[in-house]
Design a protein around this motif. Structure first.
Motif, PDB file in Angstrom:
ATOM      1  N   ASP A 173       0.811  -1.221   0.000  1.00  0.00           N
ATOM      2  CA  ASP A 173       0.000   0.000   0.000  1.00  0.00           C
ATOM      3  C   ASP A 173       0.844   1.270   0.000  1.00  0.00           C
ATOM      4  OD1 ASP A 173      -2.426  -1.125  -0.286  1.00  0.00           O
ATOM      5  OD2 ASP A 173      -3.077  -0.894   1.781  1.00  0.00           O
ATOM      6  N   MET A 174       1.967   1.225  -0.680  1.00  0.00           N
ATOM      7  CA  MET A 174       2.806   2.403  -0.848  1.00  0.00           C
ATOM      8  C   MET A 174       3.650   2.217  -2.099  1.00  0.00           C
ATOM      9  SD  MET A 174       5.744   1.701   2.053  1.00  0.00           S
ATOM     10  CE  MET A 174       6.843   2.955   1.412  1.00  0.00           C
ATOM     11  N   TRP A 175       4.161   3.315  -2.625  1.00  0.00           N
ATOM     12  CA  TRP A 175       5.015   3.234  -3.809  1.00  0.00           C
ATOM     13  C   TRP A 175       6.427   2.847  -3.387  1.00  0.00           C
ATOM     14  CZ3 TRP A 175       2.757   2.803  -8.228  1.00  0.00           C
ATOM     15  CH2 TRP A 175       1.546   3.461  -8.488  1.00  0.00           C
ATOM     16  N   ALA A 176       6.854   1.678  -3.822  1.00  0.00           N
ATOM     17  CA  ALA A 176       8.182   1.159  -3.485  1.00  0.00           C
ATOM     18  C   ALA A 176       9.065   1.211  -4.731  1.00  0.00           C
ATOM     19  CB  ALA A 176       8.079  -0.282  -2.977  1.00  0.00           C
ATOM     20  N   LYS A 177      10.182   1.871  -4.611  1.00  0.00           N
ATOM     21  CA  LYS A 177      11.080   2.001  -5.766  1.00  0.00           C
ATOM     22  C   LYS A 177      11.717   0.664  -6.091  1.00  0.00           C
ATOM     23  CE  LYS A 177      14.938   4.408  -5.434  1.00  0.00           C
ATOM     24  NZ  LYS A 177      15.837   5.576  -5.375  1.00  0.00           N
ATOM     25  N   ILE A 178      11.693   0.301  -7.376  1.00  0.00           N
ATOM     26  CA  ILE A 178      12.288  -0.949  -7.814  1.00  0.00           C
ATOM     27  C   ILE A 178      13.808  -0.833  -7.732  1.00  0.00           C
ATOM     28  CG2 ILE A 178      12.604  -2.499  -9.778  1.00  0.00           C
ATOM     29  CD1 ILE A 178       9.875  -2.678  -8.490  1.00  0.00           C
ATOM     30  N   PRO A 179      14.451  -1.731  -6.976  1.00  0.00           N
ATOM     31  CA  PRO A 179      15.910  -1.632  -6.812  1.00  0.00           C
ATOM     32  C   PRO A 179      16.638  -2.093  -8.063  1.00  0.00           C
ATOM     33  CG  PRO A 179      15.098  -3.596  -5.729  1.00  0.00           C
ATOM     34  CD  PRO A 179      13.878  -2.871  -6.243  1.00  0.00           C
ATOM     35  N   SER A 180      17.836  -1.597  -8.229  1.00  0.00           N
ATOM     36  CA  SER A 180      18.716  -2.040  -9.310  1.00  0.00           C
ATOM     37  C   SER A 180      19.879  -2.804  -8.707  1.00  0.00           C
ATOM     38  CB  SER A 180      19.239  -0.841 -10.109  1.00  0.00           C
ATOM     39  OG  SER A 180      18.190  -0.175 -10.754  1.00  0.00           O
ATOM     40  N   ARG A 181      20.281  -3.862  -9.366  1.00  0.00           N
ATOM     41  CA  ARG A 181      21.432  -4.612  -8.890  1.00  0.00           C
ATOM     42  C   ARG A 181      22.701  -3.783  -9.090  1.00  0.00           C
ATOM     43  NH1 ARG A 181      20.786 -10.194 -12.054  1.00  0.00           N
ATOM     44  NH2 ARG A 181      22.078  -8.919 -13.411  1.00  0.00           N
ATOM     45  N   GLU A 182      23.706  -4.090  -8.267  1.00  0.00           N
ATOM     46  CA  GLU A 182      24.955  -3.343  -8.358  1.00  0.00           C
ATOM     47  C   GLU A 182      25.610  -3.492  -9.724  1.00  0.00           C
ATOM     48  OE1 GLU A 182      27.458  -4.496  -5.158  1.00  0.00           O
ATOM     49  OE2 GLU A 182      26.134  -3.737  -3.584  1.00  0.00           O
ATOM     50  N   GLY A 206       1.208 -16.323  -9.510  1.00  0.00           N
ATOM     51  CA  GLY A 206       1.177 -14.872  -9.616  1.00  0.00           C
ATOM     52  C   GLY A 206       2.143 -14.296 -10.627  1.00  0.00           C
ATOM     53  N   HIS A 207       2.556 -15.092 -11.613  1.00  0.00           N
ATOM     54  CA  HIS A 207       3.484 -14.583 -12.629  1.00  0.00           C
ATOM     55  C   HIS A 207       2.922 -13.339 -13.312  1.00  0.00           C
ATOM     56  CE1 HIS A 207       5.850 -14.305 -16.339  1.00  0.00           C
ATOM     57  NE2 HIS A 207       4.673 -14.249 -16.969  1.00  0.00           N
ATOM     58  N   LEU A 208       3.785 -12.346 -13.531  1.00  0.00           N
ATOM     59  CA  LEU A 208       3.437 -11.162 -14.301  1.00  0.00           C
ATOM     60  C   LEU A 208       4.530 -10.887 -15.326  1.00  0.00           C
ATOM     61  CD1 LEU A 208       2.107  -8.638 -11.612  1.00  0.00           C
ATOM     62  CD2 LEU A 208       0.760  -9.934 -13.271  1.00  0.00           C
ATOM     63  N   SER A 209       4.105 -10.400 -16.487  1.00  0.00           N
ATOM     64  CA  SER A 209       5.053  -9.949 -17.499  1.00  0.00           C
ATOM     65  C   SER A 209       5.101  -8.428 -17.444  1.00  0.00           C
ATOM     66  CB  SER A 209       4.620 -10.405 -18.890  1.00  0.00           C
ATOM     67  OG  SER A 209       4.687 -11.812 -19.009  1.00  0.00           O
ATOM     68  N   VAL A 210       6.249  -7.899 -17.066  1.00  0.00           N
ATOM     69  CA  VAL A 210       6.439  -6.449 -16.968  1.00  0.00           C
ATOM     70  C   VAL A 210       7.413  -6.028 -18.067  1.00  0.00           C
ATOM     71  CG1 VAL A 210       7.182  -4.531 -15.509  1.00  0.00           C
ATOM     72  CG2 VAL A 210       6.033  -6.520 -14.479  1.00  0.00           C
ATOM     73  N   ASN A 226       6.593 -12.320  -9.604  1.00  0.00           N
ATOM     74  CA  ASN A 226       5.530 -13.237  -9.198  1.00  0.00           C
ATOM     75  C   ASN A 226       5.102 -12.912  -7.770  1.00  0.00           C
ATOM     76  OD1 ASN A 226       7.293 -14.936  -7.337  1.00  0.00           O
ATOM     77  ND2 ASN A 226       8.348 -15.263  -9.296  1.00  0.00           N
ATOM     78  N   ASP A 227       4.181 -13.707  -7.230  1.00  0.00           N
ATOM     79  CA  ASP A 227       3.629 -13.409  -5.906  1.00  0.00           C
ATOM     80  C   ASP A 227       4.688 -13.355  -4.816  1.00  0.00           C
ATOM     81  OD1 ASP A 227       1.086 -13.122  -6.816  1.00  0.00           O
ATOM     82  OD2 ASP A 227       0.344 -15.071  -6.131  1.00  0.00           O
ATOM     83  N   GLN A 228       5.674 -14.239  -4.871  1.00  0.00           N
ATOM     84  CA  GLN A 228       6.700 -14.276  -3.829  1.00  0.00           C
ATOM     85  C   GLN A 228       7.874 -13.355  -4.131  1.00  0.00           C
ATOM     86  OE1 GLN A 228       7.671 -18.514  -3.192  1.00  0.00           O
ATOM     87  NE2 GLN A 228       6.473 -18.364  -1.317  1.00  0.00           N
ATOM     88  N   ASN A 229       7.877 -12.761  -5.309  1.00  0.00           N
ATOM     89  CA  ASN A 229       8.965 -11.859  -5.689  1.00  0.00           C
ATOM     90  C   ASN A 229       8.363 -10.685  -6.463  1.00  0.00           C
ATOM     91  OD1 ASN A 229      11.628 -10.986  -5.925  1.00  0.00           O
ATOM     92  ND2 ASN A 229      11.914 -12.037  -7.871  1.00  0.00           N
ATOM     93  N   PRO A 230       7.566  -9.842  -5.799  1.00  0.00           N
ATOM     94  CA  PRO A 230       6.787  -8.819  -6.505  1.00  0.00           C
ATOM     95  C   PRO A 230       7.628  -7.768  -7.200  1.00  0.00           C
ATOM     96  CG  PRO A 230       6.687  -8.476  -4.129  1.00  0.00           C
ATOM     97  CD  PRO A 230       7.338  -9.805  -4.338  1.00  0.00           C
ATOM     98  N   GLU A 231       8.878  -7.603  -6.795  1.00  0.00           N
ATOM     99  CA  GLU A 231       9.748  -6.616  -7.441  1.00  0.00           C
ATOM    100  C   GLU A 231      10.467  -7.171  -8.662  1.00  0.00           C
ATOM    101  OE1 GLU A 231      11.329  -4.278  -3.470  1.00  0.00           O
ATOM    102  OE2 GLU A 231      12.263  -6.148  -4.065  1.00  0.00           O
ATOM    103  N   GLY A 232      10.471  -8.506  -8.814  1.00  0.00           N
ATOM    104  CA  GLY A 232      11.296  -9.094  -9.860  1.00  0.00           C
ATOM    105  C   GLY A 232      12.756  -9.068  -9.467  1.00  0.00           C
ATOM    106  N   SER A 233      13.626  -9.498 -10.381  1.00  0.00           N
ATOM    107  CA  SER A 233      15.041  -9.610 -10.037  1.00  0.00           C
ATOM    108  C   SER A 233      15.955  -8.730 -10.874  1.00  0.00           C
ATOM    109  CB  SER A 233      15.495 -11.073 -10.181  1.00  0.00           C
ATOM    110  OG  SER A 233      15.248 -11.546 -11.498  1.00  0.00           O
TER     111      SER A 233
END
Length: 405
Positions: A173-182, A206-210, A226-233
């Motif tokens: 319920d808030m805007w979370a910035k998508i992190p970038s890997r180093e 819960g797979h999503l194509s972004v 997906n559901d367990q990794n909503p930010e992706g990798s």
């Protein structure tokens, strides 16, 4: 109770939502953030803010988002020390994944981003196949790799046990910035984003194509959302047939992008095994003098806007024929379209910036009948009753089913 939300961004970058159960446009939380693009689905909304960063808002759910981290401790028996961490050079790592091929020492496990927190410390899993092991959680085998048993035998030369730790997503319920890997350096900022693909595959849940497009016209795909990794990798670049200005994907396998020259690129080969697809095919615009500038796809529909702001419907589009069969012109001018659930269509008028809804869309007539304006006040206009959908002057809309909260 499940409801539907229409998301909109006004010309100042403020985000509003309109519920089917509500009577006003409601200003979203995190009002300090300004957005230029949104893409909403059942469980979340992705957006590109005016700071050029990508954000995701995960809707609150009674079931928390938890992820189980695991690693295996491996030991070998020797006559001097018994079972110890002294392994043979040909053995697996002392700390590894289940295959033994990846080195996974406990100190190297880190939270993916600031939006996660550890729920517990590491502990030994004292079950194997649903049955309890001996105290300490060790299972035994003749050698690596082999079939492991919970009981030690005279020829049990190696043993292993699984360590577990849970992390929990805390930024709902808030805007979370998508992190970038180093090690991840994107060539330029993103300019457009689309989310879909939840009907492509059931695994992972819960797979999503972004998909996103950069200001220089490159296409990127967000891995492992997906559901367990909503930010992706991570972001993976997908080669295109030219410079892309906008992109849209539906719930299933339809994906389409607009080229700078005004042509459409339709993605082929999208399926359960390959959500990213394998090739592009060009679709020419309906008018050679006025190419396409905007596109939106659903399950069985493709809508587009040409440079002269005319709205077009593509006949015959479906999973078996993503190219379609031809164009049908609509007698209206718009700046943006969005296809929502059940292939329903919403648009922003060119002259009045009013939000319109396409009526009469059915499984036998996907193009619909007429356009109906949505006239609703903003929440801040309750006192004066002077505001309307016209005053919202939306710059972006997206419509998806979600849980109202």
């Amino acid at each position: 109770m499940p409801s539907s939300l229409l998301w909109a961004v006004d010309v100042h970058g403020r985000v509003y939502t309109l519920s089917t159960a509500g009577q006003y446009w409601e200003l979203c939380k995190d009002g300090n953030l300004e957005f230029k693009r949104l893409a909403a689905v059942k469980q979340c909304c992705w957006g590109i803010a005016c700071d050029q960063q990508v954000y995701v808002c995960i809707y609150f759910n009674d079931v928390p988002i938890r992820y189980q981290e695991e690693t295996y401790e491996n030991q070998r028996w020797n006559p001097v020390d018994g079972y110890s961490e002294r392994l043979l050079p040909s053995d697996r790592w002392q700390w590894s994944d289940v295959t033994g091929l990846i080195h996974q020492p406990i100190p190297e496990f880190k939270l993916q981003s600031d939006h996660w927190k550890w729920e517990s410390d590491w502990y030994v899993d004292e079950n194997i196949g649903g049955e309890p092991t001996e105290k300490g959680g060790w299972t035994y085998a003749i050698d690596f790799p082999a079939t492991y048993t919970k009981g030690k035998r005279w020829n049990s030369c190696v043993r292993r046990r699984r360590w577990i730790r849970y992390r929990k997503y805390k930024s709902c319920d808030m805007w979370a910035k998508i992190p970038s890997r180093e090690d991840e350096q994107l060539p330029d900022p993103f300019n457009d984003i689309t989310v879909g693909g939840w009907e492509i595959t059931d695994e992972p849940a819960g797979h999503l194509s972004v998909w996103a497009v950069t200001v220089q016209g490159k296409i990127f795909y967000r891995e492992n959302v997906n559901d367990q990794n909503p930010e992706g990798s991570s972001w993976t670049e997908i080669p295109a047939l030219g410079e892309v200005i906008q992109i849209s994907c539906g719930p299933g396998d339809l994906l389409c992008a607009v080229l700078w020259e005004g042509q459409l690129m339709v993605r082929e080969g999208v399926n359960r095994e390959n959500p990213k697809g394998n090739s592009w095919k060009i679709v020419e615009p309906p008018d050679s003098d006025n190419g396409i500038v905007h596109v939106s796809v659903g399950i069985n529909v493709l809508w587009a806007i040409s440079r002269d702001r005319r709205v077009w419907f593509r006949r015959g589009v479906c999973s078996e024929n993503p190219i379609g069969a031809g164009w049908i012109g609509m007698n209206i001018e718009m700046v943006m379209l969005n296809v929502g659930l059940n292939d329903q269509v919403w648009g922003i008028g060119y002259e009045d910036r009013t939000i319109y809804f396409r009526q009469g869309i059915t499984p036998t007539e996907y193009s619909g009948k007429t356009w109906k304006p949505i006239v609703v006040n903003r929440e801040t206009d309750r006192a004066s009753h002077a505001g309307s959908a016209n005053s919202l002057t939306s710059g972006c809309i997206t419509y998806r089913n979600c849980c109202l909260h």
